[in-house]
Structure formats: C-alpha cells, structure tokens
Design a protein around this motif. Structure first.
Motif, PDB file in Angstrom:
ATOM      1  N   PRO A 150       0.568  -1.166  -0.320  1.00  0.00           N
ATOM      2  CA  PRO A 150       0.066  -0.158   0.295  1.00  0.00           C
ATOM      3  C   PRO A 150       1.402   1.462  -0.089  1.00  0.00           C
ATOM      4  CG  PRO A 150      -0.741  -1.688   1.672  1.00  0.00           C
ATOM      5  CD  PRO A 150       0.178  -2.120   0.777  1.00  0.00           C
ATOM      6  N   ASP A 151       2.118   1.378   0.519  1.00  0.00           N
ATOM      7  CA  ASP A 151       2.371   1.831   0.808  1.00  0.00           C
ATOM      8  C   ASP A 151       3.532   2.567  -0.573  1.00  0.00           C
ATOM      9  OD1 ASP A 151       4.572   0.276   1.201  1.00  0.00           O
ATOM     10  OD2 ASP A 151       5.813   1.413   3.408  1.00  0.00           O
ATOM     11  N   ARG A 152       3.574   2.044  -1.298  1.00  0.00           N
ATOM     12  CA  ARG A 152       5.128   1.669  -2.279  1.00  0.00           C
ATOM     13  C   ARG A 152       4.286   2.673  -3.310  1.00  0.00           C
ATOM     14  NH1 ARG A 152       8.775   1.829  -4.088  1.00  0.00           N
ATOM     15  NH2 ARG A 152       9.577   1.097  -5.710  1.00  0.00           N
ATOM     16  N   LEU A 153       2.954   2.893  -3.736  1.00  0.00           N
ATOM     17  CA  LEU A 153       3.204   4.881  -3.975  1.00  0.00           C
ATOM     18  C   LEU A 153       3.450   6.178  -3.383  1.00  0.00           C
ATOM     19  CD1 LEU A 153      -0.531   4.202  -5.752  1.00  0.00           C
ATOM     20  CD2 LEU A 153       1.133   3.732  -7.353  1.00  0.00           C
ATOM     21  N   THR A 154       3.955   6.420  -2.336  1.00  0.00           N
ATOM     22  CA  THR A 154       4.470   6.947  -1.336  1.00  0.00           C
ATOM     23  C   THR A 154       5.970   7.048  -1.987  1.00  0.00           C
ATOM     24  OG1 THR A 154       2.360   6.843  -0.449  1.00  0.00           O
ATOM     25  CG2 THR A 154       4.279   8.160   0.613  1.00  0.00           C
ATOM     26  N   GLU A 155       6.152   5.722  -1.781  1.00  0.00           N
ATOM     27  CA  GLU A 155       7.677   6.250  -2.063  1.00  0.00           C
ATOM     28  C   GLU A 155       8.069   6.273  -3.193  1.00  0.00           C
ATOM     29  OE1 GLU A 155       9.141   1.762  -1.057  1.00  0.00           O
ATOM     30  OE2 GLU A 155       8.128   2.109   1.348  1.00  0.00           O
ATOM     31  N   ALA A 156       7.575   6.106  -4.374  1.00  0.00           N
ATOM     32  CA  ALA A 156       7.522   5.633  -5.443  1.00  0.00           C
ATOM     33  C   ALA A 156       7.615   7.582  -6.292  1.00  0.00           C
ATOM     34  CB  ALA A 156       6.740   5.253  -6.520  1.00  0.00           C
ATOM     35  N   ALA A 157       6.677   8.222  -5.409  1.00  0.00           N
ATOM     36  CA  ALA A 157       6.499   9.989  -5.777  1.00  0.00           C
ATOM     37  C   ALA A 157       8.032  10.648  -4.397  1.00  0.00           C
ATOM     38  CB  ALA A 157       4.910  10.190  -5.034  1.00  0.00           C
ATOM     39  N   ALA A 158       7.999   9.852  -3.807  1.00  0.00           N
ATOM     40  CA  ALA A 158       9.031  10.042  -2.876  1.00  0.00           C
ATOM     41  C   ALA A 158      10.628  10.796  -3.802  1.00  0.00           C
ATOM     42  CB  ALA A 158       9.867  10.076  -1.402  1.00  0.00           C
ATOM     43  N   GLN A 159      10.752   9.381  -4.078  1.00  0.00           N
ATOM     44  CA  GLN A 159      11.361   8.843  -5.231  1.00  0.00           C
ATOM     45  C   GLN A 159      11.996   9.935  -6.525  1.00  0.00           C
ATOM     46  OE1 GLN A 159      12.053   4.858  -5.568  1.00  0.00           O
ATOM     47  NE2 GLN A 159      12.690   5.005  -3.403  1.00  0.00           N
ATOM     48  N   GLY A 160      10.828  10.996  -6.624  1.00  0.00           N
ATOM     49  CA  GLY A 160      10.551  10.963  -8.328  1.00  0.00           C
ATOM     50  C   GLY A 160      10.383  10.864  -9.583  1.00  0.00           C
ATOM     51  N   ARG A 161       9.701   9.404  -8.956  1.00  0.00           N
ATOM     52  CA  ARG A 161       9.159   9.088  -9.985  1.00  0.00           C
ATOM     53  C   ARG A 161       7.689   8.742  -9.406  1.00  0.00           C
ATOM     54  NH1 ARG A 161      11.558   2.545  -9.258  1.00  0.00           N
ATOM     55  NH2 ARG A 161      10.414   3.050  -7.097  1.00  0.00           N
ATOM     56  N   LEU A 162       7.350   9.817 -10.451  1.00  0.00           N
ATOM     57  CA  LEU A 162       5.689  10.326 -10.734  1.00  0.00           C
ATOM     58  C   LEU A 162       4.932   9.664 -11.469  1.00  0.00           C
ATOM     59  CD1 LEU A 162       6.687  13.920  -9.683  1.00  0.00           C
ATOM     60  CD2 LEU A 162       6.384  12.331  -8.254  1.00  0.00           C
ATOM     61  N   GLY A 163       4.900   8.791 -12.283  1.00  0.00           N
ATOM     62  CA  GLY A 163       4.323   8.433 -13.249  1.00  0.00           C
ATOM     63  C   GLY A 163       3.042   8.212 -13.003  1.00  0.00           C
ATOM     64  N   VAL A 164       2.868   7.610 -11.792  1.00  0.00           N
ATOM     65  CA  VAL A 164       1.216   7.594 -11.258  1.00  0.00           C
ATOM     66  C   VAL A 164       1.039   9.135 -10.944  1.00  0.00           C
ATOM     67  CG1 VAL A 164      -0.833   6.293  -9.566  1.00  0.00           C
ATOM     68  CG2 VAL A 164       1.446   5.110 -10.593  1.00  0.00           C
ATOM     69  N   ALA A 165       1.159   9.358 -10.013  1.00  0.00           N
ATOM     70  CA  ALA A 165       0.732  10.747  -9.495  1.00  0.00           C
ATOM     71  C   ALA A 165       0.002  11.276 -11.048  1.00  0.00           C
ATOM     72  CB  ALA A 165       1.761  11.603  -8.568  1.00  0.00           C
ATOM     73  N   GLN A 166       1.780  11.677 -11.564  1.00  0.00           N
ATOM     74  CA  GLN A 166       0.925  12.698 -12.957  1.00  0.00           C
ATOM     75  C   GLN A 166       0.260  12.641 -13.852  1.00  0.00           C
ATOM     76  OE1 GLN A 166       4.807  14.600 -13.937  1.00  0.00           O
ATOM     77  NE2 GLN A 166       4.834  15.817 -12.028  1.00  0.00           N
ATOM     78  N   ALA A 167       0.836  11.716 -14.326  1.00  0.00           N
ATOM     79  CA  ALA A 167      -0.199  10.622 -15.856  1.00  0.00           C
ATOM     80  C   ALA A 167      -1.516  10.142 -15.149  1.00  0.00           C
ATOM     81  CB  ALA A 167       0.510   9.833 -16.396  1.00  0.00           C
ATOM     82  N   ILE A 168      -1.876  10.010 -14.254  1.00  0.00           N
ATOM     83  CA  ILE A 168      -3.314   9.312 -14.045  1.00  0.00           C
ATOM     84  C   ILE A 168      -3.770  10.743 -12.724  1.00  0.00           C
ATOM     85  CG2 ILE A 168      -4.310   7.492 -12.841  1.00  0.00           C
ATOM     86  CD1 ILE A 168      -2.422   6.233 -13.706  1.00  0.00           C
ATOM     87  N   ARG A 169      -3.306  10.364 -11.433  1.00  0.00           N
ATOM     88  CA  ARG A 169      -4.268  11.327 -10.472  1.00  0.00           C
ATOM     89  C   ARG A 169      -3.848  12.554 -10.487  1.00  0.00           C
ATOM     90  NH1 ARG A 169      -1.846   8.322  -5.308  1.00  0.00           N
ATOM     91  NH2 ARG A 169      -3.413   6.154  -5.243  1.00  0.00           N
ATOM     92  N   GLY A 170      -3.252  12.965 -11.184  1.00  0.00           N
ATOM     93  CA  GLY A 170      -3.428  14.698 -12.206  1.00  0.00           C
ATOM     94  C   GLY A 170      -4.138  14.829 -13.323  1.00  0.00           C
TER      95      GLY A 170
END
Length: 378
Positions: free
Chosen positions: A328-348
C-alpha cells in the motif's frame, strides 16, 4: 470531388454589395426629392451641399465596407455619426415650415444605410440599436409625430431585425459548410491511408501477433506489442482516432477512444449505448487509462481488463490486472523518489478534470485502478 468554399465571410459579400446598391439607389431618390421640393426649403443651396456630402459618403462606405478588415467599430460609428449629423442639420436647412407641411426630410430612405450595415456586421442586436437611434433622431428632427414618420421608424426597425437575422444565418451556414468540407477531406485521407496500409502494415502486425503469441520472453512481448499497435491502427483508420477539425466542441464517445487499447491481452467491456463526454474530458480520461495500461505492461504481467460504467452523473473506467501487486505504501515511496508516473499521468489528470483516481493493490492479488469523472465539472 471536394468543393472548395470561399474564405470566411464570403457569404456576406453579396449582402455588402446589396447595401452599396441600396445606398446609391436611395441617394438617387434623395436627389429627386430635393430637386422637386428645393423651392420650399429655407436654404436650397445648403440642401444641395448636403446631397453632395451624402454622395461622397456613399462612395466612401461602398469602398471601405468592401474590405473585411475595415468593417470595424470606427467605420460603423462614423457611418452612424454622419447620418445623425445630416438629420440634425435638416431643420435648419429645410426650415420648420417645410417640415410642418409634411415634406420628407433630406435623408429620406438614405438614412437606412447604417441600419443595414450594422445588422450585417453584428446581427439583429446591432441592427435594432442603429434603427432605434436613427428612428428617434428622425422623429425628433420633424418635431411632430406623424403616421408617415412613425411608419418609417418601424420599417427601419424591421429591416434591422430581418437583415441581421439573415446575416447570422449566412455566417452560420458558411461555418457549417466549412466544417463539412474539412470532415469530408479528413475522411478521404483516412480512406486513402486505410487502402495504403491495409495490405501491408496491418497484415504484418497481425502475423507477428499470431506467430509470437505462444512464445516466451522478448518474442512474446514483441507479439503483444504488435497486437496492441494493430488494434490501435485499425481504430484510427476506421474513424475512432482524433476528433476531426471543426468538431472540437462535439461530444466524444468514450468507447471509441478506449477501443484502441483493446488487443489480445487487453479486454474491453463497455455499454451497448454511446458514452458521450466533452472532448477534453474524454481524451484526458483515455490518456489516464493508457498510462495505467503502461504500468500493467511493465509491472502487471501485460494482461488487463477494462470496464466502462456510465452512471449518468459520472463515468467510471476500471483497469484491473493479475500481476504481482504492490504494498500500500509503494506509491508514496515512488513519489518521494521522484518517480511521478502514477501521480502525474493518472491522478493529476483526474484531479484536473474534477474526478478521482483510486488505486487498490495488495501483494500477490493484482492491481485495480478506478477512474471516475463527473459529467459536469464543478
């Protein structure tokens, strides 16, 4: 054969020519009236000078209204101002006794020129505005309210309404014809491309997909990609591709946009009836779906299921895979590492549309992405 249409404003050209003819014909009538009644005017020579001014202004308007770039507020206001000035000096030139005797004013029917010009340039509202201004000035010039004067004002008002309506219809008709020509040209180009690639590219992609479907490793991945590109290409050349020029405001069926993702490894389930959405919303939702499928291809094993649900007030697209899933916390870790594919391409994208993106996953149980957009953005 595609018929070329005229440049924008081409349907208005005959209207502007008709106005020029009307002004010249009405000027000739003014000359007849002034010649007939000159001996009853207080200042006959001044009346002749005003007729000369009308003639010059008729030529000026005929030349300038013929050029689309000059049909702006400066010329429209100057046209109205010249006619108003002639109306205001009419009592001094004709004399009150002549007006009281029922003689027509100097401008007579010539004062209707600005009404027609305003109506053609701006539609009914501008035509009515010019008619009210000139009608009120004409009645004030006479000093007395007579049936003939009132009829003249009403006729100008009707001319502004009718001519303005016809001008707007002409402009709308021209826009629709231009869109129809562009759409026909786009369809012909799509048909040409379909003929050119049907016997080459599509058949090769289909062959690669069939031959490599049972292979493992990179060969199987190549076959899967070939199948996806074949489905996308077929959707494009069959009309489910980009929105044609001129139809940017028309609702888009979401099923057609997501249909390009259907392939041997991606199953699409959609309602039997169209799922219309505004073009921007539909394209962004499809792009977010594509981003989710990219994640499936990289991390979810490549096999996915898409479900479109039209709930009336909202539309939901669900993407599910049977991959390894993640914590469950994998997306948060990815965003913190600068990998914003899900955050920007989908949620954004969904946030910009006023919608929501819910991602559910547990290790070993696959991943489900649920994209929901309202039909009306708040």
């Amino acid at each position: 054969m595609v018929t070329l249409v005229s440049a924008p404003g081409g349907f208005e050209v005959p209207l502007w020519r008709a106005i020029a003819v009307y002004r010249m014909a009405s000027l000739a009538y003014v000359c007849v009236v002034v010649t007939r009644d000159a001996d009853r005017y207080a200042h006959p020579l001044a009346a002749g000078a005003l007729v000369l001014v009308m003639g010059v202004w008729t030529a000026v308007t005929a030349v300038n209204y013929a050029v689309p770039a000059r049909r702006g507020w400066p010329l429209l206001l100057a046209d109205l101002g010249v006619v108003l000035a002639i109306l205001l000096v009419t009592p001094a030139v004709m004399g009150r006794p002549a007006l009281a005797a029922g003689l027509p004013t100097l401008a007579v029917a010539w004062l209707g020129g600005p009404v027609l010009a305003w109506a053609v340039c701006g539609g009914r509202r501008r035509g009515v505005t010019a008619a009210l201004v000139l009608g009120a000035a004409d009645l004030a010039t006479r000093g007395i309210l007579t049936p003939s004067a009132l009829n003249g004002a009403i006729l100008m008002l009707l001319a502004g309404v009718v001519v303005g309506h016809v001008a707007r219809l002409a402009a709308t008709t021209e826009e629709r014809l231009q869109r129809a020509v562009e759409l026909e040209a786009a369809n012909r180009e799509r048909e040409r491309l379909a003929r050119d690639i049907h016997d080459s590219v599509l058949q090769v992609l289909a062959l690669v997909q069939r031959r490599g479907a049972r292979l493992d490793g990179e060969a199987g991945e190549l076959a899967r990609l070939a199948g996806e590109q074949e489905a996308a290409l077929r959707a494009l050349i069959s009309g489910a591709g980009p929105v044609p020029a001129g139809a940017a405001d028309a609702p888009v069926d979401l099923r057609g946009l997501l249909g390009r993702y259907a392939s041997a490894t991606v199953s699409l389930s959609a309602p039997a009836t169209p799922v219309p959405l505004p073009p921007t919303v539909a394209r962004e939702l499809a792009a977010a779906t594509g981003a989710a499928l990219d994640n499936v291809a990289r991390h979810g094993g490549g096999r996915a299921w898409i479900l479109i649900e039209d709930e009336g007030s909202a539309v939901t697209v669900s993407i599910r895979d049977e991959g390894p899933g993640f914590a469950p916390d994998r997306l948060t870790e990815a965003a913190a590492q600068g990998r914003l594919g899900v955050a920007q391409a989908i949620r954004g994208r969904l946030t910009d549309l006023g919608g929501t993106a819910q991602i559910s996953s547990t290790p070993g149980s696959g991943t489900e992405v649920e994209l929901t957009v309202p039909r009306r953005r708040s």
